[in-house]
Design an enzyme around this catalytic site. Structure first.
Site, PDB file in Angstrom:
ATOM      1  N   ARG A 230     -12.741  43.619   7.845  1.00 33.27           N
ATOM      2  CA  ARG A 230     -13.805  44.560   7.496  1.00 33.27           C
ATOM      3  C   ARG A 230     -14.465  44.071   6.203  1.00 33.27           C
ATOM      4  O   ARG A 230     -13.773  43.580   5.293  1.00 33.27           O
ATOM      5  CB  ARG A 230     -13.241  45.967   7.263  1.00 33.27           C
ATOM      6  CG  ARG A 230     -12.831  46.703   8.536  1.00 33.27           C
ATOM      7  CD  ARG A 230     -14.019  47.043   9.434  1.00 33.27           C
ATOM      8  NE  ARG A 230     -13.663  47.802  10.619  1.00 33.27           N
ATOM      9  CZ  ARG A 230     -13.470  47.286  11.830  1.00 33.27           C
ATOM     10  NH1 ARG A 230     -13.567  45.976  12.038  1.00 33.27           N
ATOM     11  NH2 ARG A 230     -13.174  48.077  12.847  1.00 33.27           N
ATOM     12  N   HIS A 278     -20.417  40.453  13.936  1.00 37.27           N
ATOM     13  CA  HIS A 278     -19.250  41.276  14.309  1.00 37.27           C
ATOM     14  C   HIS A 278     -18.862  41.041  15.781  1.00 37.27           C
ATOM     15  O   HIS A 278     -18.864  41.969  16.588  1.00 37.27           O
ATOM     16  CB  HIS A 278     -19.534  42.771  14.053  1.00 37.27           C
ATOM     17  CG  HIS A 278     -18.274  43.584  13.905  1.00 37.27           C
ATOM     18  ND1 HIS A 278     -18.121  44.561  12.959  1.00 37.27           N
ATOM     19  CD2 HIS A 278     -17.090  43.544  14.591  1.00 37.27           C
ATOM     20  CE1 HIS A 278     -16.912  45.108  13.075  1.00 37.27           C
ATOM     21  NE2 HIS A 278     -16.270  44.491  14.061  1.00 37.27           N
TER      22      HIS A 278
HETATM   23  P1  NAP Z   1      -2.348  46.233  12.428  1.00 39.85           P
HETATM   24  O1  NAP Z   1      -1.559  45.880  13.638  1.00 39.85           O
HETATM   25  O2  NAP Z   1      -2.276  47.632  11.899  1.00 39.85           O
HETATM   26  O3  NAP Z   1      -1.893  45.211  11.266  1.00 39.85           O
HETATM   27  C1  NAP Z   1      -2.347  45.326   9.963  1.00 39.85           C
HETATM   28  C2  NAP Z   1      -1.668  44.269   9.094  1.00 39.85           C
HETATM   29  O4  NAP Z   1      -2.243  44.359   7.769  1.00 39.85           O
HETATM   30  C3  NAP Z   1      -0.173  44.507   8.940  1.00 39.85           C
HETATM   31  O5  NAP Z   1       0.505  43.262   8.839  1.00 39.85           O
HETATM   32  C4  NAP Z   1      -0.079  45.245   7.610  1.00 39.85           C
HETATM   33  O6  NAP Z   1       1.135  45.093   6.909  1.00 39.85           O
HETATM   34  C5  NAP Z   1      -1.194  44.559   6.830  1.00 39.85           C
HETATM   35  N1  NAP Z   1      -1.632  45.404   5.725  1.00 39.85           N
HETATM   36  C6  NAP Z   1      -2.118  46.659   5.768  1.00 39.85           C
HETATM   37  N2  NAP Z   1      -2.354  47.116   4.518  1.00 39.85           N
HETATM   38  C7  NAP Z   1      -1.989  46.117   3.681  1.00 39.85           C
HETATM   39  C8  NAP Z   1      -1.971  45.998   2.264  1.00 39.85           C
HETATM   40  N3  NAP Z   1      -2.365  46.983   1.477  1.00 39.85           N
HETATM   41  N4  NAP Z   1      -1.519  44.839   1.743  1.00 39.85           N
HETATM   42  C9  NAP Z   1      -1.086  43.830   2.545  1.00 39.85           C
HETATM   43  N5  NAP Z   1      -1.085  43.884   3.890  1.00 39.85           N
HETATM   44  C10 NAP Z   1      -1.533  45.017   4.446  1.00 39.85           C
HETATM   45  O7  NAP Z   1      -3.895  45.915  12.640  1.00 39.85           O
HETATM   46  P2  NAP Z   1      -4.552  44.884  13.692  1.00 39.85           P
HETATM   47  O8  NAP Z   1      -4.598  45.488  15.048  1.00 39.85           O
HETATM   48  O9  NAP Z   1      -3.915  43.567  13.515  1.00 39.85           O
HETATM   49  O10 NAP Z   1      -6.083  44.885  13.174  1.00 39.85           O
HETATM   50  C11 NAP Z   1      -6.416  44.472  11.874  1.00 39.85           C
HETATM   51  C12 NAP Z   1      -7.877  44.808  11.601  1.00 39.85           C
HETATM   52  O11 NAP Z   1      -8.733  43.903  12.285  1.00 39.85           O
HETATM   53  C13 NAP Z   1      -8.340  46.173  12.111  1.00 39.85           C
HETATM   54  O12 NAP Z   1      -7.975  47.200  11.230  1.00 39.85           O
HETATM   55  C14 NAP Z   1      -9.844  45.991  12.188  1.00 39.85           C
HETATM   56  O13 NAP Z   1     -10.439  46.410  10.975  1.00 39.85           O
HETATM   57  C15 NAP Z   1     -10.026  44.487  12.335  1.00 39.85           C
HETATM   58  N6  NAP Z   1     -10.669  44.141  13.616  1.00 39.85           N
HETATM   59  C16 NAP Z   1     -11.815  43.415  13.598  1.00 39.85           C
HETATM   60  C17 NAP Z   1     -12.440  43.071  14.782  1.00 39.85           C
HETATM   61  C18 NAP Z   1     -13.700  42.248  14.797  1.00 39.85           C
HETATM   62  O14 NAP Z   1     -14.290  42.070  15.868  1.00 39.85           O
HETATM   63  N7  NAP Z   1     -14.134  41.696  13.684  1.00 39.85           N
HETATM   64  C19 NAP Z   1     -11.873  43.465  16.010  1.00 39.85           C
HETATM   65  C20 NAP Z   1     -10.697  44.201  15.997  1.00 39.85           C
HETATM   66  C21 NAP Z   1     -10.091  44.541  14.797  1.00 39.85           C
HETATM   67  P3  NAP Z   1       2.534  45.630   7.518  1.00 39.85           P
HETATM   68  O15 NAP Z   1       2.880  44.648   8.639  1.00 39.85           O
HETATM   69  O16 NAP Z   1       3.465  45.525   6.374  1.00 39.85           O
HETATM   70  O17 NAP Z   1       2.281  47.029   8.016  1.00 39.85           O
END
Ligand code: NAP
Length: 315
Positions: A230, A278
């Site tokens: 993001r 995006h």
């Molecule tokens: P997820 O499964 O919830 O994983 C989030 C990861 O980030 C986890 O490893 C978490 O740590 C870590 N994290 C969260 N807060 C943190 C902090 N304060 N400091 C360090 N690490 C932190 O999410 P996901 O499904 O992988 O998705 C990630 C993001 O990708 C989404 O939230 C979305 O914004 C983005 N996204 C973008 C697109 C695009 O097209 N550009 C598409 C889909 C998603 P822990 O393992 O310790 O919980």
């Protein structure tokens, strides 16, 4: 009689239309999916689950019996900010296809940087015939910030392609073949060592502006950065400064503070920035509707709400 499941969306008309035909079909055996504006008063009162995509919060609030909402997106920062803390549980979309799509994008743009493509594009513009030393993937370290569903899949795919991979998360984590770090010191350890930094953490209170001047200055000389998470996680001014004055050599950006990226934004014309609209991992309707149908079908059968977002931590 089948229960009615409201569909609340302020997505673009094209997107809304796509979902309006795909959702009723996928849920046909389980429920009747109805757009919010077609619900009767009784249906509004009785709904316990709704499907949402960028919903107007007042429409969610108009369904007093909602126990949970199923989002069609993976990122839920708008829902956590806009729905009340004591509102319905928020279930985000977790689709293995999305992890595949994202890891493909991470690999593609890592290879783009690894094979020096921005430099060769510039050289072509200037009609310069000059090859540069090629490094092997093993000689390149990629740091993945956020190793959840999408980050872990991306880290594994990079590893499979020979790269040396580091991961950073909020809590300690173990992933096969990946050196994992966490916490403040862990972040700097990853930034200090990475040739390419990939941002894949959710936007939360803790991660807003998390990558600023100090973090970007800690990157290796000529490191590159990919932000597929993001926009507001990365401070734009600090990024421009790190590109103009070092240490960064290039940034591939798929997400921005404001989308679409305003026409007068300096990222559009910056030589060291690749702008993407995006597109790194869009929700794929055909696989997403099956996951939504399984979640909602399971709920009506057993009363179990799928794992929901932790409102305190914001993801
Ligand atoms: P997820 O499964 O919830 O994983 C989030 C990861 O980030 C986890 O490893 C978490 O740590 C870590 N994290 C969260 N807060 C943190 C902090 N304060 N400091 C360090 N690490 C932190 O999410 P996901 O499904 O992988 O998705 C990630 C993001 O990708 C989404 O939230 C979305 O914004 C983005 N996204 C973008 C697109 C695009 O097209 N550009 C598409 C889909 C998603 P822990 O393992 O310790 O919980």
């Amino acid at each position: 009689m089948k229960p009615v499941v409201p569909f609340i969306s302020a997505a673009s008309p094209d997107e809304r239309q796509l979902w309006r035909s795909a959702l009723p079909e996928a849920l046909a055996d389980i429920a009747v999916v109805k757009p919010f504006d077609e619900l009767s008063q009784a249906e509004r009162q009785q709904a316990t689950v709704a499907i949402v995509a960028n919903p107007d919060p007042s429409e969610v609030a108009a369904l007093p019996g909602l126990v949970w909402v199923q989002s069609l997106w993976a990122g839920v920062e708008r829902l956590t900010a806009e729905l009340p803390d004591d509102g319905p549980a928020i279930v985000r979309l977790t689709d293995p296809q999305m992890a595949d799509t994202m890891s493909e994008a991470v690999l593609a743009w890592t290879l783009y940087l690894h094979r020096d493509m921005p430099r060769y594009i510039q050289q072509q513009r200037e009609k310069v015939w000059l090859g540069h030393e090629l490094r092997t993937p093993e000689e390149r370290t990629i740091g993945v910030l956020g190793i959840g569903k999408l980050g872990a899949a991306s880290a594994a795919r990079l590893k499979d392609n020979g790269f040396n991979v580091l991961g950073w998360s909020r809590n300690p984590k173990e992933l096969q073949g990946i050196s994992c770090f966490h916490g403040e010191d862990g972040l700097f350890a990853v930034l200090n060592r990475s040739d390419i930094v990939v941002v894949l953490m959710p936007l939360t209170q803790e991660t807003t502006g998390r990558l600023g001047p100090a973090e970007l200055r800690a990157c290796k000389k000529d490191a590159a950065l990919i932000n597929f998470a993001r926009g507001p996680i990365l401070q734009s001014e600090a990024l421009l400064d790190a590109l103009d004055h070092g240490p960064l050599s290039h940034a591939v950006l798929d997400v921005f503070d404001e989308e679409p990226l305003p026409e007068d934004h300096p990222f559009w014309t910056h030589d060291k920035v690749t702008v993407l609209p995006h597109i790194s991992a869009p929700t794929i309707t055909s696989t997403a509707v099956r996951i939504v149908a399984d979640n909602i079908g399971g709920y009506f059968e057993t009363g179990t709400v799928p794992q929901s977002v932790d409102r305190q931590r914001g993801y």
